[in-house]
Design a protein around this motif. Sequence first.
Motif, PDB file in Angstrom:
ATOM      1  N   LEU A  56      -5.531  -4.316  -6.426  1.00  0.00           N
ATOM      2  CA  LEU A  56      -4.815  -4.848  -5.268  1.00  0.00           C
ATOM      3  C   LEU A  56      -5.139  -3.990  -4.053  1.00  0.00           C
ATOM      4  CD1 LEU A  56      -3.163  -5.485  -7.967  1.00  0.00           C
ATOM      5  CD2 LEU A  56      -1.268  -5.971  -6.435  1.00  0.00           C
ATOM      6  N   ASP A  58      -4.912  -3.339   0.383  1.00  0.00           N
ATOM      7  CA  ASP A  58      -4.155  -3.600   1.608  1.00  0.00           C
ATOM      8  C   ASP A  58      -5.099  -4.011   2.744  1.00  0.00           C
ATOM      9  OD1 ASP A  58      -5.331  -1.255   2.603  1.00  0.00           O
ATOM     10  OD2 ASP A  58      -3.477  -0.092   2.574  1.00  0.00           O
ATOM     11  N   SER A  74       1.540  -4.209 -12.680  1.00  0.00           N
ATOM     12  CA  SER A  74       1.517  -3.546 -11.370  1.00  0.00           C
ATOM     13  C   SER A  74       2.871  -2.875 -11.149  1.00  0.00           C
ATOM     14  CB  SER A  74       1.214  -4.553 -10.257  1.00  0.00           C
ATOM     15  OG  SER A  74       2.197  -5.572 -10.222  1.00  0.00           O
ATOM     16  N   VAL A 108      -0.205  -6.573   0.473  1.00  0.00           N
ATOM     17  CA  VAL A 108      -1.390  -6.810  -0.340  1.00  0.00           C
ATOM     18  C   VAL A 108      -2.197  -7.930   0.306  1.00  0.00           C
ATOM     19  CG1 VAL A 108      -2.275  -7.567  -2.580  1.00  0.00           C
ATOM     20  CG2 VAL A 108      -0.291  -6.036  -2.476  1.00  0.00           C
ATOM     21  N   ILE A 111      -6.683  -9.407  -4.003  1.00  0.00           N
ATOM     22  CA  ILE A 111      -6.649  -8.996  -5.404  1.00  0.00           C
ATOM     23  C   ILE A 111      -8.022  -9.328  -5.968  1.00  0.00           C
ATOM     24  CG2 ILE A 111      -5.542  -9.332  -7.641  1.00  0.00           C
ATOM     25  CD1 ILE A 111      -3.071 -10.412  -6.079  1.00  0.00           C
TER      26      ILE A 111
END
Length: 193
Positions: A56, A58, A74, A108, A111
């Motif tokens: 994941l 940012d 997670s 996030v 992914i």
Amino acid sequence: MSVNLTKGQKISLDKEAGSTLTRVVMGLGWDAVKTKGFLGFGSKGADVDLDASCVLFDESNKPLDVVWFRQLKSRDGSVSHSGDNRTGAGDGDDEQISVNLQDVPPNVKAIVFTVNSFTGQSFAQVENAYCRLMNADGGKEVARFNLSVQGQHNAQLMAKLYRHNGEWKMHAIGENGAGRTFDELLPQITQHL
């Protein structure tokens, strides 16, 4: 109706599903390549341990969390792994990663899903390898990506789920890599963020 993805293709998950997706499952399946025995009699398959992982990221492309066979959930609980399958034995998905899109924290941005041969074999020793994305609420397959491109690589960047204008989209990366675990792929992954 599922979409067969090709390398580099991008799709809108909501449009392919026909409604807003809230939970998706990325499935990974494979079989070991069979080799003929002595004088062509019998066959033997070597165990191949492929591992599905996801990282994941940012907005600044910094890894925030990872889900893989050593961390099955997670930290925020939005992504979970079904557990490590070390042989590819059995029908259907051998490993699954479930993502509750509504619970993925807003920081996030993406992914990224990867496959690694933990036992080190190249994908030339793997048959019937695929990843697929399903709507977890209805079990409908949204997209499928064939990974069985035979080659000497032992890792692959499968796909990326990412936010774009408030909607989740999928990019089928399908790029060969090298490494027994996801962390060896991080420099290559960041080129796709």
